[in-house]
Design a protein around this motif. Sequence first.
Motif, PDB file in Angstrom:
ATOM      1  N   UNK A  62       3.436  41.555 -71.614  1.00 53.31           N
ATOM      2  CA  UNK A  62       4.561  40.486 -72.331  1.00 53.31           C
ATOM      3  C   UNK A  62       5.399  39.737 -71.349  1.00 53.31           C
ATOM      4  N   UNK A  63       5.802  40.529 -70.375  1.00 52.96           N
ATOM      5  CA  UNK A  63       6.603  39.776 -69.502  1.00 52.96           C
ATOM      6  C   UNK A  63       5.848  38.909 -68.325  1.00 52.96           C
ATOM      7  N   UNK A  64       4.468  38.944 -68.571  1.00 53.06           N
ATOM      8  CA  UNK A  64       4.028  38.006 -67.719  1.00 53.06           C
ATOM      9  C   UNK A  64       3.511  38.701 -66.489  1.00 53.06           C
ATOM     10  N   UNK A  65       3.872  39.856 -66.223  1.00 56.68           N
ATOM     11  CA  UNK A  65       3.820  40.398 -64.682  1.00 56.68           C
ATOM     12  C   UNK A  65       2.259  40.885 -64.262  1.00 56.68           C
ATOM     13  N   UNK A 111      18.700  35.335 -66.281  1.00 56.73           N
ATOM     14  CA  UNK A 111      18.336  36.205 -67.309  1.00 56.73           C
ATOM     15  C   UNK A 111      16.674  36.636 -67.368  1.00 56.73           C
ATOM     16  N   UNK A 112      16.041  35.807 -66.900  1.00 51.82           N
ATOM     17  CA  UNK A 112      14.667  36.246 -66.723  1.00 51.82           C
ATOM     18  C   UNK A 112      14.526  37.257 -65.453  1.00 51.82           C
ATOM     19  N   UNK A 157       3.692  50.780 -71.497  1.00 54.93           N
ATOM     20  CA  UNK A 157       4.259  50.305 -70.182  1.00 54.93           C
ATOM     21  C   UNK A 157       3.415  49.184 -69.778  1.00 54.93           C
ATOM     22  N   UNK A 158       2.181  49.138 -69.982  1.00 55.37           N
ATOM     23  CA  UNK A 158       1.407  48.105 -69.452  1.00 55.37           C
ATOM     24  C   UNK A 158       1.706  46.853 -70.586  1.00 55.37           C
ATOM     25  N   UNK A 159       1.835  46.949 -71.959  1.00 55.00           N
ATOM     26  CA  UNK A 159       2.311  46.006 -72.855  1.00 55.00           C
ATOM     27  C   UNK A 159       3.371  45.308 -72.324  1.00 55.00           C
ATOM     28  N   UNK A 179      12.663  45.993 -65.899  1.00 52.53           N
ATOM     29  CA  UNK A 179      11.282  46.370 -66.362  1.00 52.53           C
ATOM     30  C   UNK A 179      10.791  47.097 -65.003  1.00 52.53           C
ATOM     31  N   UNK A 180      11.213  46.747 -63.785  1.00 53.20           N
ATOM     32  CA  UNK A 180      10.618  47.373 -62.488  1.00 53.20           C
ATOM     33  C   UNK A 180      11.595  48.355 -62.193  1.00 53.20           C
ATOM     34  N   UNK A 181      12.580  48.575 -62.807  1.00 54.81           N
ATOM     35  CA  UNK A 181      13.683  49.758 -62.497  1.00 54.81           C
ATOM     36  C   UNK A 181      13.374  51.035 -63.068  1.00 54.81           C
ATOM     37  N   UNK A 182      12.038  50.795 -63.924  1.00 53.56           N
ATOM     38  CA  UNK A 182      11.452  52.142 -64.619  1.00 53.56           C
ATOM     39  C   UNK A 182      10.498  52.550 -63.465  1.00 53.56           C
TER      40      UNK A 182
END
Length: 114
Positions: free
Chosen positions: A60-63, A9-10, A54-56, A17-20
Amino acid sequence: MEKTTVDIERAANVLKLLGDKTRLTIIGLLKANECCVCEFVEILQMSQPAISQHLRKLRDAGLVKEERRGHWIFYKLNDTNDIYPLVSEVLEHIPDQTEKLEALEKSGKRIQCN
């Protein structure tokens, strides 16, 4: 090196997220550099609020991690996150984004927020 696994799931959320294209470009720019929001605005030709959104999501995902320096916030990849190996692997398969930062520097606009 021991291979780590993450919850499906993660992994799916991170890959979404990276698909954008914008977020993938931001992550690509951060591969070897830290950047300020103003640099992303200039490179991506987007508004500061749009970049901040985008940065938020990435934060938030820890990337990404952020570091405040005076009035400015600088971003860098969060290489201590357990999802980092997946992000790093994705980055190996996209074009290097360094030329965009080099062009920004040549134009005199790199880190204009200092």
